[in-house]
Design a protein around this motif. Structure first.
Motif, PDB file in Angstrom:
ATOM      1  N   UNK A  27       0.836  -1.203   0.000  1.00 20.34           N
ATOM      2  CA  UNK A  27       0.000   0.000   0.000  1.00 20.34           C
ATOM      3  C   UNK A  27       0.874   1.258   0.000  1.00 20.34           C
ATOM      4  N   UNK A  28       1.987   1.211   0.723  1.00 24.40           N
ATOM      5  CA  UNK A  28       2.885   2.362   0.753  1.00 24.40           C
ATOM      6  C   UNK A  28       3.657   2.506  -0.558  1.00 24.40           C
ATOM      7  N   UNK A  29       4.009   1.388  -1.181  1.00 25.77           N
ATOM      8  CA  UNK A  29       4.630   1.463  -2.504  1.00 25.77           C
ATOM      9  C   UNK A  29       3.660   2.086  -3.503  1.00 25.77           C
ATOM     10  N   UNK A  30       2.401   1.710  -3.402  1.00 29.72           N
ATOM     11  CA  UNK A  30       1.392   2.303  -4.278  1.00 29.72           C
ATOM     12  C   UNK A  30       1.263   3.799  -4.021  1.00 29.72           C
ATOM     13  N   UNK A  31       1.380   4.206  -2.760  1.00 30.36           N
ATOM     14  CA  UNK A  31       1.309   5.623  -2.431  1.00 30.36           C
ATOM     15  C   UNK A  31       2.513   6.378  -3.004  1.00 30.36           C
ATOM     16  N   UNK A  32       3.680   5.744  -2.988  1.00 27.88           N
ATOM     17  CA  UNK A  32       4.850   6.357  -3.624  1.00 27.88           C
ATOM     18  C   UNK A  32       4.620   6.518  -5.119  1.00 27.88           C
ATOM     19  N   UNK A  33       4.051   5.511  -5.735  1.00 22.73           N
ATOM     20  CA  UNK A  33       3.763   5.609  -7.165  1.00 22.73           C
ATOM     21  C   UNK A  33       2.748   6.716  -7.441  1.00 22.73           C
ATOM     22  N   UNK A  34       1.700   6.800  -6.603  1.00 24.40           N
ATOM     23  CA  UNK A  34       0.733   7.893  -6.764  1.00 24.40           C
ATOM     24  C   UNK A  34       1.424   9.247  -6.613  1.00 24.40           C
ATOM     25  N   UNK A  35       2.319   9.324  -5.625  1.00 26.76           N
ATOM     26  CA  UNK A  35       3.030  10.580  -5.423  1.00 26.76           C
ATOM     27  C   UNK A  35       3.802  10.995  -6.649  1.00 26.76           C
ATOM     28  N   UNK A  36       4.421  10.016  -7.330  1.00 30.46           N
ATOM     29  CA  UNK A  36       5.180  10.352  -8.534  1.00 30.46           C
ATOM     30  C   UNK A  36       4.267  10.864  -9.642  1.00 30.46           C
ATOM     31  N   UNK A  37       3.112  10.253  -9.780  1.00 32.34           N
ATOM     32  CA  UNK A  37       2.162  10.693 -10.808  1.00 32.34           C
ATOM     33  C   UNK A  37       1.625  12.081 -10.483  1.00 32.34           C
ATOM     34  N   UNK A  38       1.232  12.284  -9.231  1.00 31.58           N
ATOM     35  CA  UNK A  38       0.626  13.563  -8.843  1.00 31.58           C
ATOM     36  C   UNK A  38       1.632  14.709  -8.847  1.00 31.58           C
ATOM     37  N   UNK A  39       2.908  14.410  -8.632  1.00 32.33           N
ATOM     38  CA  UNK A  39       3.930  15.451  -8.648  1.00 32.33           C
ATOM     39  C   UNK A  39       4.438  15.739 -10.051  1.00 32.33           C
ATOM     40  N   UNK A  40       3.985  14.970 -11.024  1.00 28.09           N
ATOM     41  CA  UNK A  40       4.475  15.105 -12.394  1.00 28.09           C
ATOM     42  C   UNK A  40       3.678  16.144 -13.166  1.00 28.09           C
TER      43      UNK A  40
END
Length: 353
Positions: free
Chosen positions: A310-323
Motif C-alpha cells: 500500500x505504501x509502494x502504491x502511495x509512492x507511485x501515486x506521489x510520482x504521478x501527482x507530482x508530475x
C-alpha cells in the motif's frame, strides 16, 4: 504487507529524476565511445557499476564528475542524442513507468549540433516520437548548472519558456543541478522567475551533498514545486515541516544516496521519515549509468526499508501527482495503481489511455 509477490516492475509510476547522460545503458556508452574513437576510463569498461568514492567530500565528487564527463563526451551528435532519449524511454516503460521527465542541459551537446536551440529541439523531437508508441509519455526538464554563471541559467530558462507545454515532447520543467556546494541559490532566482512565468515546474536539486539548510534556501529563494533529492531535510525537523507545509515533493533517489556515500547503507536512507512527515515523494534513479540501478530498483529498495505494498502504491501515486503528465495519463495511471493492489495484481496493466 511487506515482501509480497506483487511485482514493482508493473506498478504504474512516473519517473521524475533522470539525467540525460546518466540515463545511458552501459553498453550504449561503450558503443558510442568505440564509434567516436574515445577512450573510456577503466571504471566504465571493467566491472560495472563503478565503485564511487564518497561524493560528500571534494575528492569523491571529482571522481564521480570525471566519470560523468567521460560519458557525456561520447555523445557527439543528433543520432547519439536520439538514441539516448529512445532507450531511456524504453527502459522506463519496461519498468512500469507511464511518464518520464528526462532532465537535460543542452549546452553540453550544443557544440555538435549547432547550438543550444537545436540541441533541445532534437531531444524534444525524439521525445515526441517515442511517446507516439503509447507505451510511455516523455516530457523534458531543462536544467541549468550551478557550476556556470547564473546569467547562463537565465538564457536556458528563456529557451525552456519558448518550448513550454504540458504534453509529450514539450518542456515541462526547469531545474538546477550539479554540485550544490557551488554557487549561491539566490543568484539563480531570476532564472526561476522566468520559468515560473512560463508555467514550468520548478525542480532544482538540493539537500543531498549539503544538509537541511540547503533545502531551506531552495524553498526560500526558488519556490520549487519539487526538489531533487532533499533527503537531508530530515536533519532539521523544522525544515522537514516546511517542505511538507509548502506542498513540495521530494525526488528521492535511494540508489544515488548510497552510491555517492551520503548514507553508508541502504537502510540509512530516511525515506520512511520523509513519508511519515507528510511529504509527497517521487522515487527516481538519477544516473543509472553510474549507480547501476534503474527505476524499479528504487521501489525494491523502498520495500526493503519496510514499505508495504500500500505504501509502494502511495509512492507511485506521489510520482504521478507530482508530475506534469497530461490528465489522461494521470487518470489511467492512478486507476491502474489501485488495480495493482487488488489480489489478482502482478500482471502488467494496460498502456496509458
Amino acid at each position: 504487507m511487506t515482501g509480497s509477490d506483487r511485482l514493482v516492475e508493473v506498478l504504474p509510476k512516473a519517473h521524475l529524476h533522470l539525467h540525460f547522460t546518466g540515463s545511458m545503458r552501459v553498453d550504449t556508452v561503450r558503443d558510442l565511445a568505440a564509434k567516436h574513437g574515445i577512450r573510456l576510463p577503466d571504471a566504465l569498461l571493467g566491472d560495472w557499476p563503478p565503485r564511487l568514492a564518497k561524493a560528500t567530500d571534494e575528492r569523491g565528487w571529482f571522481r564521480f564528475q570525471r566519470l560523468y564527463d567521460a560519458a557525456r563526451a561520447c555523445v557527439r551528435g543528433e543520432e547519439d542524442m536520439r538514441r539516448i532519449v529512445r532507450e531511456a524511454a524504453l527502459d522506463d516503460a519496461a519498468e512500469g513507468s507511464r511518464w518520464l521527465e528526462i532532465q537535460v542541459d543542452p549546452t553540453s551537446y550544443a557544440p555538435f549540433v549547432g547550438g543550444i536551440t537545436p540541441a533541445l529541439e532534437i531531444v524534444l523531437d525524439e521525445a515526441r516520437a517515442v511517446s507516439a508508441s503509447g507505451e510511455i509519455g516523455v516530457g523534458v526538464v531543462v536544467a541549468a548548472s550551478r557550476m556556470r554563471h547564473p546569467l547562463e541559467a537565465r538564457t536556458l530558462a528563456r529557451l525552456a519558456a519558448r518550448h513550454a507545454g504540458s504534453g509529450p515532447g514539450e518542456v515541462v520543467g526547469f531545474g538546477l543541478s550539479n554540485d550544490e556546494r557551488r554557487g549561491l541559490v539566490a543568484d539563480f532566482a531570476p532564472a526561476f522567475g522566468i520559468a515560473r512565468r512560463a508555467g514550468l515546474a520548478l525542480v532544482p536539486h538540493g539537500g543531498e551533498l549539503l544538509g537541511a539548510q540547503s533545502v531551506m534556501e531552495t524553498l526560500e529563494h526558488l519556490g520549487p514545486d519539487r526538489i531533487g533529492h532533499g533527503v537531508r531535510s530530515v536533519e532539521d525537523p523544522q525544515v522537514l515541516d516546511a517542505v511538507a507545509a509548502a506542498g513540495v515533493a521530494l525526488e528521492v533517489c535511494p540508489g544515488s544516496n548510497v552510491a555517492l556515500g551520503v548514507y553508508a547503507d541502504p537502510e540509512d536512507v530516511p525515506l520512511r521519515r520523509i513519508m511519515e512527515a507528510g511529504v509527497r515523494v517521487a522515487l527516481g534513479a538519477d544516473d543509472p549509468l553510474l549507480f547501476g540501478s534503474r527505476l524499479s530498483s528504487q521501489y525494491t529498495a523502498a520495500r526493503s526499508l519496510g514499505c508495504s505494498d500500500a505504501e509502494l502504491a502511495e509512492l507511485a501515486r506521489g510520482s504521478i501527482l507530482a508530475s506534469r503528465a497530461p490528465d489522461g495519463v494521470r487518470r489511467a495511471a492512478l486507476e491502474d495503481i489501485d488495480a495493482w493492489l487488488t489480489p489478482s495484481s502482478g500482471k502488467p496493466a494496460g498502456p496509458p489511455r
